[in-house]
Design a protein around this motif. Sequence first.
Motif, PDB file in Angstrom:
ATOM      1  N   ARG A   1       0.817  -1.213   0.000  1.00 31.22           N
ATOM      2  CA  ARG A   1       0.000   0.000   0.000  1.00 31.22           C
ATOM      3  C   ARG A   1       0.854   1.268   0.000  1.00 31.22           C
ATOM      4  NH1 ARG A   1      -4.491   0.504   4.602  1.00 31.22           N
ATOM      5  NH2 ARG A   1      -2.712  -0.294   5.769  1.00 31.22           N
ATOM      6  N   ASP A   2       1.927   1.270   0.771  1.00 33.54           N
ATOM      7  CA  ASP A   2       2.751   2.479   0.889  1.00 33.54           C
ATOM      8  C   ASP A   2       3.595   2.748  -0.351  1.00 33.54           C
ATOM      9  OD1 ASP A   2       1.714   2.825   3.413  1.00 33.54           O
ATOM     10  OD2 ASP A   2       3.428   1.897   4.431  1.00 33.54           O
ATOM     11  N   THR A   3       3.674   1.787  -1.254  1.00 27.15           N
ATOM     12  CA  THR A   3       4.491   1.976  -2.458  1.00 27.15           C
ATOM     13  C   THR A   3       3.688   2.537  -3.625  1.00 27.15           C
ATOM     14  OG1 THR A   3       4.120  -0.242  -3.388  1.00 27.15           O
ATOM     15  CG2 THR A   3       5.857  -0.019  -1.725  1.00 27.15           C
ATOM     16  N   PHE A   4       2.359   2.532  -3.506  1.00 30.54           N
ATOM     17  CA  PHE A   4       1.538   3.059  -4.590  1.00 30.54           C
ATOM     18  C   PHE A   4       1.477   4.585  -4.515  1.00 30.54           C
ATOM     19  CE2 PHE A   4      -0.576  -1.214  -4.085  1.00 30.54           C
ATOM     20  CZ  PHE A   4      -0.053  -1.742  -5.268  1.00 30.54           C
ATOM     21  N   ALA A   5       1.177   5.185  -5.638  1.00 31.74           N
ATOM     22  CA  ALA A   5       1.124   6.644  -5.702  1.00 31.74           C
ATOM     23  C   ALA A   5       0.032   7.197  -4.803  1.00 31.74           C
ATOM     24  CB  ALA A   5       0.915   7.103  -7.147  1.00 31.74           C
ATOM     25  N   LYS A   6      -1.014   6.436  -4.588  1.00 29.02           N
ATOM     26  CA  LYS A   6      -2.103   6.872  -3.720  1.00 29.02           C
ATOM     27  C   LYS A   6      -2.755   5.643  -3.100  1.00 29.02           C
ATOM     28  CE  LYS A   6      -5.466   6.877  -7.516  1.00 29.02           C
ATOM     29  NZ  LYS A   6      -6.496   7.643  -8.243  1.00 29.02           N
ATOM     30  N   ALA A   7      -3.379   5.863  -1.964  1.00 34.81           N
ATOM     31  CA  ALA A   7      -4.115   4.776  -1.317  1.00 34.81           C
ATOM     32  C   ALA A   7      -5.544   4.743  -1.853  1.00 34.81           C
ATOM     33  CB  ALA A   7      -4.118   4.973   0.195  1.00 34.81           C
ATOM     34  N   LEU A   8      -6.170   3.609  -1.747  1.00 35.90           N
ATOM     35  CA  LEU A   8      -7.562   3.493  -2.154  1.00 35.90           C
ATOM     36  C   LEU A   8      -8.465   4.160  -1.129  1.00 35.90           C
ATOM     37  CD1 LEU A   8      -7.628  -0.235  -3.322  1.00 35.90           C
ATOM     38  CD2 LEU A   8      -7.675   1.799  -4.771  1.00 35.90           C
TER      39      LEU A   8
ATOM     40  N   VAL B   1      -7.620  -1.859  -7.763  1.00 28.97           N
ATOM     41  CA  VAL B   1      -6.297  -2.382  -7.401  1.00 28.97           C
ATOM     42  C   VAL B   1      -5.481  -2.641  -8.658  1.00 28.97           C
ATOM     43  CG1 VAL B   1      -5.055  -4.295  -6.323  1.00 28.97           C
ATOM     44  CG2 VAL B   1      -7.087  -3.370  -5.221  1.00 28.97           C
ATOM     45  N   ALA B   2      -6.109  -3.209  -9.670  1.00 28.15           N
ATOM     46  CA  ALA B   2      -5.406  -3.464 -10.925  1.00 28.15           C
ATOM     47  C   ALA B   2      -4.856  -2.179 -11.524  1.00 28.15           C
ATOM     48  CB  ALA B   2      -6.348  -4.152 -11.915  1.00 28.15           C
ATOM     49  N   ASP B   3      -5.628  -1.114 -11.432  1.00 27.93           N
ATOM     50  CA  ASP B   3      -5.184   0.173 -11.964  1.00 27.93           C
ATOM     51  C   ASP B   3      -3.933   0.658 -11.234  1.00 27.93           C
ATOM     52  OD1 ASP B   3      -5.629   2.616 -13.619  1.00 27.93           O
ATOM     53  OD2 ASP B   3      -5.927   3.534 -11.653  1.00 27.93           O
ATOM     54  N   LEU B   4      -3.915   0.514  -9.908  1.00 23.73           N
ATOM     55  CA  LEU B   4      -2.736   0.916  -9.135  1.00 23.73           C
ATOM     56  C   LEU B   4      -1.520   0.079  -9.505  1.00 23.73           C
ATOM     57  CD1 LEU B   4      -4.166   1.446  -5.526  1.00 23.73           C
ATOM     58  CD2 LEU B   4      -3.496   3.201  -7.176  1.00 23.73           C
ATOM     59  N   MET B   5      -1.745  -1.208  -9.788  1.00 23.71           N
ATOM     60  CA  MET B   5      -0.646  -2.117 -10.093  1.00 23.71           C
ATOM     61  C   MET B   5      -0.180  -2.014 -11.541  1.00 23.71           C
ATOM     62  SD  MET B   5      -2.110  -5.559  -8.248  1.00 23.71           S
ATOM     63  CE  MET B   5      -0.751  -6.559  -8.863  1.00 23.71           C
ATOM     64  N   GLY B   6      -0.950  -1.331 -12.382  1.00 20.67           N
ATOM     65  CA  GLY B   6      -0.649  -1.331 -13.804  1.00 20.67           C
ATOM     66  C   GLY B   6      -0.959  -2.665 -14.439  1.00 20.67           C
TER      67      GLY B   6
END
Length: 376
Positions: A207-214, A286-291
């Motif tokens: 979670r902390d590595t993504f550009a934003k949290a959900l 989640v898929a969008d955050l992961m690319g």
Amino acid sequence: MSPREEQDTVHPHQPAYSDEPTRVRQLVSEFLTDQSGTSLGGDGLEVRLTAGADARDDCAVYDLSSPMSLVVGSDYVRGPKFVLYELGLLSGFDIGYYLAVANISDIAAMGATPIGLLSVVRYPHEVDDAEFREVMAGIHQGCTDCGTLNVGGDIGNAERIILSATAFGVCKPGSALMRSGARPGDLLCVTGPCGLLGAAVAYFPRRDTFAKALPEEVERRLLDGWKRPRARVAEGRVLGTKSYATACQDTSDGLKATVEQIMQASGVGFRVYEDDVPVDPAVAMVADLMGAEPLALAMSASSDFQLAFTIDAGDLEKCRAEFDLAGLDFFVVGEATNTGRAESVNGLGAVRPLPGVAWKHQKSDISLLVTDPVED
């Protein structure tokens, strides 16, 4: 006054660490009372729990008064890599509940009625009475919500919390649903969206590595899949008692793995229509955050307990009517073929192997698995 009440009175703010016999007495008195004499089963199957856990004998005893098939399944679900528990996102109650549902789901996938669960709970010395009680309360509630009983098992010490169980069910002779009955032309169906639990373990450790949290409500949706999963007992009974399903399996390894396993057991192929596969909005986010491709994440390794099943195309309307009558639903997502391959087709007619990563008991934790990236 019970031993637990005495401990709470003497040390109201201190954790209590009872020995195993004391914990067994507390367990029996709190969760496993009034079992003996309970009538179980259904659909004309006469099953009576003659001696339950409240009898404090070495085994539970059932009286089976009519011809029936006994369905038994066992799953070990908690070891050193239950990652969301390690992160403090799941409680002892949650993992106990999950244990019950994970095992009862296999009974549901066979079209059987669950009649009991035997649980194994091992724990380190630092687990106090309150945490131990939480786990047992979760197992008890999971069984209750699935319409069955925790009839005993084993507890004791181990190097860390370890959970395993065996579930029992009954069905009419010859009616158990197998993985091996799908035939070319059968429709491939699933009782609901998949991938939610896999998306949770793909998201929270990173979670902390993504550009934003959900958003908070989406995070809650992801965790609820783990906290309160549902065994599809009612759906399984419709498919089994009405003899609609030609093959059936739960999706506890993910939808892709399930389709491949039914394919191999039945000796058929499958074509999945990508536009017809339901994708939960939380999985897509989640898929969008992961690319990653949303469909790939939805079909990848995930401990969901939907049912994937095949039916004769001529039975679709009757099966749909039975589901509607019971307040249930399912989605037609593809069909069985004679190709011996599992593939998917998009709205433009392009065919490819099934997207996603199937769970095959890899050495790595499920959260480290990556899904197919979105292609430019």
